[in-house]
Design a protein around this motif. Structure first.
Motif, PDB file in Angstrom:
ATOM      1  N   GLY A  90      -5.150  17.178  28.323  1.00  0.00           N
ATOM      2  CA  GLY A  90      -4.307  17.578  29.456  1.00  0.00           C
ATOM      3  C   GLY A  90      -4.845  18.853  30.089  1.00  0.00           C
ATOM      4  N   LEU A  91      -4.336  19.158  31.287  1.00  0.00           N
ATOM      5  CA  LEU A  91      -4.741  20.397  31.952  1.00  0.00           C
ATOM      6  C   LEU A  91      -3.883  21.539  31.427  1.00  0.00           C
ATOM      7  N   VAL A  92      -4.490  22.662  31.131  1.00  0.00           N
ATOM      8  CA  VAL A  92      -3.773  23.763  30.484  1.00  0.00           C
ATOM      9  C   VAL A  92      -2.727  24.358  31.432  1.00  0.00           C
ATOM     10  N   ALA A  93      -3.100  24.611  32.692  1.00  0.00           N
ATOM     11  CA  ALA A  93      -2.142  25.205  33.644  1.00  0.00           C
ATOM     12  C   ALA A  93      -2.177  24.503  34.990  1.00  0.00           C
ATOM     13  N   GLY A  94      -2.521  23.236  35.004  1.00  0.00           N
ATOM     14  CA  GLY A  94      -2.482  22.460  36.252  1.00  0.00           C
ATOM     15  C   GLY A  94      -3.796  22.402  37.007  1.00  0.00           C
ATOM     16  N   ALA A  95      -4.648  23.427  36.852  1.00  0.00           N
ATOM     17  CA  ALA A  95      -5.895  23.442  37.627  1.00  0.00           C
ATOM     18  C   ALA A  95      -7.009  22.725  36.866  1.00  0.00           C
ATOM     19  N   SER A  96      -7.838  21.961  37.607  1.00  0.00           N
ATOM     20  CA  SER A  96      -8.958  21.288  36.945  1.00  0.00           C
ATOM     21  C   SER A  96     -10.291  21.730  37.528  1.00  0.00           C
ATOM     22  N   TYR A  97     -10.305  22.059  38.846  1.00  0.00           N
ATOM     23  CA  TYR A  97     -11.559  22.397  39.519  1.00  0.00           C
ATOM     24  C   TYR A  97     -11.200  23.224  40.747  1.00  0.00           C
ATOM     25  N   SER A  98     -11.924  24.291  41.019  1.00  0.00           N
ATOM     26  CA  SER A  98     -11.457  25.265  42.002  1.00  0.00           C
ATOM     27  C   SER A  98     -11.630  24.851  43.464  1.00  0.00           C
ATOM     28  N   ARG A  99     -12.252  23.689  43.728  1.00  0.00           N
ATOM     29  CA  ARG A  99     -12.219  23.222  45.125  1.00  0.00           C
ATOM     30  C   ARG A  99     -10.875  22.559  45.433  1.00  0.00           C
ATOM     31  N   ALA A 100     -10.134  22.228  44.386  1.00  0.00           N
ATOM     32  CA  ALA A 100      -8.795  21.666  44.590  1.00  0.00           C
ATOM     33  C   ALA A 100      -7.722  22.744  44.450  1.00  0.00           C
TER      34      ALA A 100
END
Ligand code: PLP
Length: 380
Positions: A41-51
């Protein structure tokens, strides 16, 4: 208890404290990518900084509260924000916009018309009949306005524009760059999307280029597409810029108040001046849009005004080279006052008058600004 006065909201930035350290300003997350947890799972919602980037969250929350929006986004510039909204207009549909407006928006609209078959209809800012005539039910997809039109500062009634747009099945987008939500909340007046160059008043220190979007309807297809475009076109704000933007916004209320007071005093001083053909400032009672501005701008008429120099292109430009305290530079909304001969940087077919000098009034002592302009106009 949540702050209801936007001045408190801004100063405290929603009382952010970093859960990991207690720090009273957010950390700057420079990471481009984020590792997943044991359950993938994603730790705090972010997966990649272009999103997305966690540094956005604090600033987007403050903008959302300030604009009373369902959702807000930060982007890499005001133009990125504008592009993401205008790109939602389908080919074959039409956009209605004022004939004088920020030239970047105008150029983007012209590109949509030439390259993507979007129809354009222009109206006279401040003339509701002209606005209504520019809208065709079933064909107009978007009405685009600036509440005070850059750089003539003609005033457009947001509520009336929203009514006209909605009656025709269109949306209303408002470029609120020169009228931050401290004084005018477009979404409360019926607009669907508020757009800002956060480079200007929100940032306020001429040290960051940024944009912001706010929506009244976070589930609607236009917003969903605009939000996706931020990521797909890569119009994301750098984390350092997001941090600087939030830092700047914490003093917005004070800066805005002083800029409004200074601009009004300066406009009053130069109204009727022998070296000028006029002063364009919505805070002056003589301004044709003053009554609408007085209703719509609840906490000051802003720091933007234009002086119409007696004379031609060269005479106006000469004044802009003679100021000693006011910097001859483009942009607006910073702590320092700027002067700009707009016609010199507008495209050749721009309707902006040759003799117009645009001023962005900052937070300096207004007596100094008045003295500087007096000597530049050659009467001291
Ligand atoms: N909207 C208005 C009214 C502006 O004045 C500007 C820039 O001057 C923009 C949008 C574009 O903003 P940015 O330069 O942050 O892309």
């Amino acid at each position: 208890m949540t702050a209801t006065d936007p001045r408190t909201l801004l100063a405290q930035a929603l009382h952010y404290t970093d859960p990991a350290t207690g720090a009273v300003t957010p950390p700057i997350h420079m990471a481009s990518t984020y590792a997943r947890d044991a359950e993938y799972g994603l730790v705090a919602g972010a997966s990649y900084s272009r999103a997305d980037n966690p540094t956005y969250l604090a600033v987007e929350r403050v903008i959302r509260e300030l604009d009373q929006a369902a959702e807000s986004l930060v982007l890499s510039s005001g133009m990125a924000a504008i592009a993401c909204v205008l790109e939602t207009v389908p080919t074959g549909k039409r956009v209605a916009a004022p004939s004088v407006l920020y030239h970047g928006t105008m150029e983007f609209l012209q590109g949509l018309s030439i390259h993507r078959g979007v129809g354009l209809d222009f109206f006279e800012a401040g003339d509701q009949a002209s606005l209504e005539a520019a809208i065709t039910p079933g064909e107009t997809d978007l009405v685009w306005i600036e509440p005070i039109v850059n750089p003539t500062w003609a005033v457009i009634d947001i509520a009336q524009a929203a009514e006209a747009a909605h009656a025709a099945g269109a949306h209303l987008a408002v470029d609120a760059t020169c009228t931050p939500a401290l004084t005018t909340r477009p979404l409360e007046l019926g607009a669907d999307i508020a757009v800002q160059s956060a480079t200007k008043y929100l940032g306020g220190h001429s040290d960051v280029v940024a944009g912001a979007l706010s929506t009244a309807d976070a589930a609607g297809p236009r917003w969903t597409r605009a939000k996706r475009l931020r990521s797909l076109a890569g119009g994301v704000l750098g984390p350092m810029e997001a941090w600087l933007l939030l830092r700047g916004m914490r003093t917005l209320a004070l800066r805005w108040e002083r800029a409004c007071d200074n601009a009004l005093a300066l406009a009053r001083h130069f109204e009727g001046h022998a070296a000028l053909d006029g002063v364009l400032y919505p805070g002056l009672q003589s301004h044709p849009g003053h009554a609408v501005a007085a209703r719509q701008m609840t906490a000051g008429f802003g720091g933007m005004l234009s002086l119409m120099v007696k004379g031609d292109f060269a005479a106006a430009q000469a004044v802009a080279t003679r100021t000693k305290l006011i910097l001859p530079a483009t942009s607006l909304g910073g702590v320092e006052s700027l002067i700009e001969h707009r016609k010199a940087i507008e495209p050749p077919d721009s309707p902006v008058p040759d003799n117009l000098l645009r001023l962005s009034i900052g937070i300096e002592a207004v007596e100094d600004l008045i003295a500087d302009l007096e000597q530049a106009l050659g009467l001291r």
